[in-house]
Design a protein around this motif. Sequence first.
Motif, PDB file in Angstrom:
ATOM      1  N   ILE A 148       0.843  -1.188   0.000  1.00 23.43           N
ATOM      2  CA  ILE A 148       0.000   0.000   0.000  1.00 23.43           C
ATOM      3  C   ILE A 148       0.887   1.250   0.000  1.00 23.43           C
ATOM      4  O   ILE A 148       1.765   1.395   0.848  1.00 23.43           O
ATOM      5  N   VAL A 149       0.640   2.142  -0.965  1.00 28.86           N
ATOM      6  CA  VAL A 149       1.336   3.433  -1.032  1.00 28.86           C
ATOM      7  C   VAL A 149       0.286   4.525  -0.858  1.00 28.86           C
ATOM      8  O   VAL A 149      -0.723   4.542  -1.571  1.00 28.86           O
ATOM      9  N   THR A 150       0.522   5.442   0.071  1.00 30.25           N
ATOM     10  CA  THR A 150      -0.522   6.386   0.489  1.00 30.25           C
ATOM     11  C   THR A 150      -0.133   7.850   0.276  1.00 30.25           C
ATOM     12  O   THR A 150       1.006   8.250   0.546  1.00 30.25           O
ATOM     13  N   PHE A 151      -1.100   8.608  -0.205  1.00 25.63           N
ATOM     14  CA  PHE A 151      -1.085  10.072  -0.219  1.00 25.63           C
ATOM     15  C   PHE A 151      -2.194  10.497   0.743  1.00 25.63           C
ATOM     16  O   PHE A 151      -3.337  10.048   0.603  1.00 25.63           O
ATOM     17  N   LEU A 152      -1.882  11.359   1.705  1.00 26.72           N
ATOM     18  CA  LEU A 152      -2.893  11.802   2.659  1.00 26.72           C
ATOM     19  C   LEU A 152      -2.788  13.313   2.817  1.00 26.72           C
ATOM     20  O   LEU A 152      -1.785  13.833   3.294  1.00 26.72           O
ATOM     21  N   GLY A 153      -3.822  14.011   2.383  1.00 27.65           N
ATOM     22  CA  GLY A 153      -3.824  15.464   2.482  1.00 27.65           C
ATOM     23  C   GLY A 153      -4.929  16.050   1.626  1.00 27.65           C
ATOM     24  O   GLY A 153      -5.704  15.324   0.994  1.00 27.65           O
ATOM     25  N   ARG A 154      -5.002  17.355   1.584  1.00 25.98           N
ATOM     26  CA  ARG A 154      -5.992  18.012   0.733  1.00 25.98           C
ATOM     27  C   ARG A 154      -5.659  17.759  -0.726  1.00 25.98           C
ATOM     28  O   ARG A 154      -4.491  17.841  -1.133  1.00 25.98           O
ATOM     29  N   ILE A 155      -6.672  17.463  -1.500  1.00 24.24           N
ATOM     30  CA  ILE A 155      -6.458  17.203  -2.930  1.00 24.24           C
ATOM     31  C   ILE A 155      -6.578  18.543  -3.651  1.00 24.24           C
ATOM     32  O   ILE A 155      -7.580  18.862  -4.288  1.00 24.24           O
ATOM     33  N   THR A 156      -5.526  19.337  -3.507  1.00 27.70           N
ATOM     34  CA  THR A 156      -5.476  20.680  -4.057  1.00 27.70           C
ATOM     35  C   THR A 156      -4.134  20.900  -4.742  1.00 27.70           C
ATOM     36  O   THR A 156      -3.199  20.107  -4.588  1.00 27.70           O
ATOM     37  N   TYR A 157      -4.037  22.001  -5.466  1.00 28.10           N
ATOM     38  CA  TYR A 157      -2.823  22.339  -6.221  1.00 28.10           C
ATOM     39  C   TYR A 157      -1.580  22.241  -5.346  1.00 28.10           C
ATOM     40  O   TYR A 157      -0.566  21.654  -5.745  1.00 28.10           O
ATOM     41  N   GLN A 158      -1.628  22.823  -4.150  1.00 28.08           N
ATOM     42  CA  GLN A 158      -0.459  22.907  -3.278  1.00 28.08           C
ATOM     43  C   GLN A 158       0.136  21.545  -2.959  1.00 28.08           C
ATOM     44  O   GLN A 158       1.350  21.402  -2.831  1.00 28.08           O
ATOM     45  N   LYS A 159      -0.704  20.535  -2.812  1.00 27.22           N
ATOM     46  CA  LYS A 159      -0.264  19.228  -2.333  1.00 27.22           C
ATOM     47  C   LYS A 159       0.272  18.320  -3.439  1.00 27.22           C
ATOM     48  O   LYS A 159       0.753  17.218  -3.154  1.00 27.22           O
ATOM     49  N   GLY A 160       0.147  18.733  -4.714  1.00 28.54           N
ATOM     50  CA  GLY A 160       0.714  17.950  -5.810  1.00 28.54           C
ATOM     51  C   GLY A 160       0.114  16.581  -6.039  1.00 28.54           C
ATOM     52  O   GLY A 160       0.848  15.641  -6.366  1.00 28.54           O
ATOM     53  N   PRO A 161      -1.212  16.388  -5.911  1.00 28.40           N
ATOM     54  CA  PRO A 161      -1.795  15.052  -6.086  1.00 28.40           C
ATOM     55  C   PRO A 161      -1.611  14.490  -7.492  1.00 28.40           C
ATOM     56  O   PRO A 161      -1.503  13.269  -7.672  1.00 28.40           O
ATOM     57  N   ASP A 162      -1.559  15.365  -8.504  1.00 25.72           N
ATOM     58  CA  ASP A 162      -1.386  14.894  -9.879  1.00 25.72           C
ATOM     59  C   ASP A 162      -0.031  14.226 -10.080  1.00 25.72           C
ATOM     60  O   ASP A 162       0.093  13.265 -10.848  1.00 25.72           O
ATOM     61  N   TYR A 163       0.999  14.703  -9.382  1.00 25.99           N
ATOM     62  CA  TYR A 163       2.324  14.084  -9.497  1.00 25.99           C
ATOM     63  C   TYR A 163       2.326  12.700  -8.848  1.00 25.99           C
ATOM     64  O   TYR A 163       3.010  11.784  -9.317  1.00 25.99           O
ATOM     65  N   PHE A 164       1.570  12.549  -7.782  1.00 25.90           N
ATOM     66  CA  PHE A 164       1.437  11.242  -7.131  1.00 25.90           C
ATOM     67  C   PHE A 164       0.813  10.231  -8.086  1.00 25.90           C
ATOM     68  O   PHE A 164       1.266   9.080  -8.186  1.00 25.90           O
ATOM     69  N   ILE A 165      -0.212  10.644  -8.826  1.00 27.64           N
ATOM     70  CA  ILE A 165      -0.886   9.738  -9.758  1.00 27.64           C
ATOM     71  C   ILE A 165       0.041   9.345 -10.908  1.00 27.64           C
ATOM     72  O   ILE A 165       0.096   8.167 -11.305  1.00 27.64           O
ATOM     73  N   GLU A 166       0.795  10.318 -11.428  1.00 24.10           N
ATOM     74  CA  GLU A 166       1.719   9.999 -12.526  1.00 24.10           C
ATOM     75  C   GLU A 166       2.814   9.046 -12.052  1.00 24.10           C
ATOM     76  O   GLU A 166       3.201   8.124 -12.780  1.00 24.10           O
ATOM     77  N   ALA A 167       3.311   9.240 -10.825  1.00 21.57           N
ATOM     78  CA  ALA A 167       4.319   8.323 -10.278  1.00 21.57           C
ATOM     79  C   ALA A 167       3.725   6.945 -10.046  1.00 21.57           C
ATOM     80  O   ALA A 167       4.380   5.917 -10.303  1.00 21.57           O
ATOM     81  N   ALA A 168       2.473   6.887  -9.579  1.00 27.68           N
ATOM     82  CA  ALA A 168       1.798   5.605  -9.363  1.00 27.68           C
ATOM     83  C   ALA A 168       1.700   4.828 -10.666  1.00 27.68           C
ATOM     84  O   ALA A 168       1.928   3.604 -10.703  1.00 27.68           O
ATOM     85  N   ASN A 169       1.389   5.514 -11.747  1.00 27.89           N
ATOM     86  CA  ASN A 169       1.285   4.855 -13.053  1.00 27.89           C
ATOM     87  C   ASN A 169       2.612   4.229 -13.458  1.00 27.89           C
ATOM     88  O   ASN A 169       2.648   3.104 -13.988  1.00 27.89           O
ATOM     89  N   LEU A 170       3.713   4.923 -13.202  1.00 30.33           N
ATOM     90  CA  LEU A 170       5.039   4.390 -13.540  1.00 30.33           C
ATOM     91  C   LEU A 170       5.380   3.170 -12.685  1.00 30.33           C
ATOM     92  O   LEU A 170       5.953   2.189 -13.185  1.00 30.33           O
ATOM     93  N   VAL A 171       5.046   3.222 -11.397  1.00 31.65           N
ATOM     94  CA  VAL A 171       5.320   2.082 -10.508  1.00 31.65           C
ATOM     95  C   VAL A 171       4.515   0.871 -10.956  1.00 31.65           C
ATOM     96  O   VAL A 171       5.040  -0.264 -11.006  1.00 31.65           O
ATOM     97  N   LEU A 172       3.262   1.064 -11.302  1.00 30.00           N
ATOM     98  CA  LEU A 172       2.391  -0.048 -11.691  1.00 30.00           C
ATOM     99  C   LEU A 172       2.815  -0.702 -13.004  1.00 30.00           C
ATOM    100  O   LEU A 172       2.463  -1.858 -13.265  1.00 30.00           O
ATOM    101  N   LYS A 173       3.562   0.006 -13.818  1.00 30.19           N
ATOM    102  CA  LYS A 173       4.096  -0.598 -15.036  1.00 30.19           C
ATOM    103  C   LYS A 173       5.162  -1.641 -14.718  1.00 30.19           C
ATOM    104  O   LYS A 173       5.405  -2.551 -15.501  1.00 30.19           O
ATOM    105  N   LYS A 174       5.781  -1.500 -13.521  1.00 33.66           N
ATOM    106  CA  LYS A 174       6.810  -2.453 -13.084  1.00 33.66           C
ATOM    107  C   LYS A 174       6.249  -3.507 -12.146  1.00 33.66           C
ATOM    108  O   LYS A 174       6.761  -4.633 -12.089  1.00 33.66           O
ATOM    109  N   ASP A 175       5.240  -3.140 -11.373  1.00 31.35           N
ATOM    110  CA  ASP A 175       4.724  -4.042 -10.341  1.00 31.35           C
ATOM    111  C   ASP A 175       3.223  -3.837 -10.181  1.00 31.35           C
ATOM    112  O   ASP A 175       2.783  -2.773  -9.734  1.00 31.35           O
TER     113      ASP A 175
END
Length: 437
Positions: free
Chosen positions: A262-289
Amino acid sequence: MAKDKKNMKVLMFGWEFPPHITGGLGTACFGLTRGLLEQGLDIIFVVPKLHGDESSGAKLVSASDIEIDLRNSIYQKYWNHLTYMEVGSKLIPYVGTSEYYELERKFREGRLDVSDDCSKRKFEFSGKYLSNLLDEVNHYAMVAATIATQHEFDLIHAHDWLAYDAGIAAKRASGKPLVIHVHATEYDRSGENVNTVVYEIEKRGMQAADRIITVSNLTRQIVIERYGIDASKVFTVYNAVEPISADKQKAEVACRNFDEKIVTFLGRITYQKGPDYFIEAANLVLKKDKNVRFVMAGSGDMMNRMVRRVAQLKIANRFHFTGFLKGKEVDRMFQMSDVYVMPSISEPFGISPLEAMRSNVPVVISKQSGVAEILNHALKVDFWDVDAMADAIHGLLHYNALSAMFQEHGAEEVENLKWENAALQTEKVYSSLFRNN
């Protein structure tokens, strides 16, 4: 004259207090208040609304319970000095905006004859972040002036922009020094597209303050450079984290009953917190595992956009949105997590990585965060470098020795980040106000 901290009384204004919080601000207010009480200070903590289940050694005051009388002489001075304030039409029922401002003008000129029914009012605060937030902030400032005349205290401490006008009003009503606490700035929340109204409130508070406390050197530089504040009155005091109880540590063992990571992001889903970067990184990780699940815990204005992006990437079966979590739900989420990620674009401090490390969860944090200044046992990446973020996540998931090292040393590091230390540094800032020059 030096002031004995054992006799020091602080009138403190904040927008939220546990257990009714929406993020790190309420957590920080509680931790610092507790630490100051242990240092021997007396605290009167004012919030817009009390719910009845708050627990603290401080004296808690609800702004919703305070009645103000507009005919009191204090308000003549108050109106003269706070001409920027806009008090909404809730002040006098059934009066429209244009009519209200005409009444306000007559009152300031001493030409308004008002009855008790019309001049004495209580404001009902939601204590939330709603569309009428600026109205509540302005009303909160009016109430603060009355509170400042009803209590004995040595100084005023206002947390974040929502309470700055209240702090200014209390200072002008009492003549006591003002300390403001900058937990975030409008540049953190909105980047270069700042809300000018909020920016002006922040700048006004900083200019009126006798001392400014920032939660990191990153924030200190923003205050000095972006708001034009004299560096000599700006001090950095880092946040801390509450120690985890033995019961919570035992619960960690019982809570894991599955094999997936389990990999977790916990915080406000707003510009400041960078949630979009978390999703793009998740996509790259899932391509490997494929044996990894990603969790985005929180709510915010970017939620729908993030859900759509997950769907576009076709990773919805590996991605979960929990909504806003609080209290025990947050603890349980950390207990289930193998890696915690904070990809913030601009994070003044960031308490959540400390909470994760306290629960023996290794963390990946952005270099653009205040907490990165004090953590040695965290993997740090630029928020925009999703390849590096994905590599850091993958490494912690697949190299047990690396993960174990960050778990062990991270927990030890966080153990030394105590609110008592933050309170001691804050008390030194207070004491500097009473030192002979």
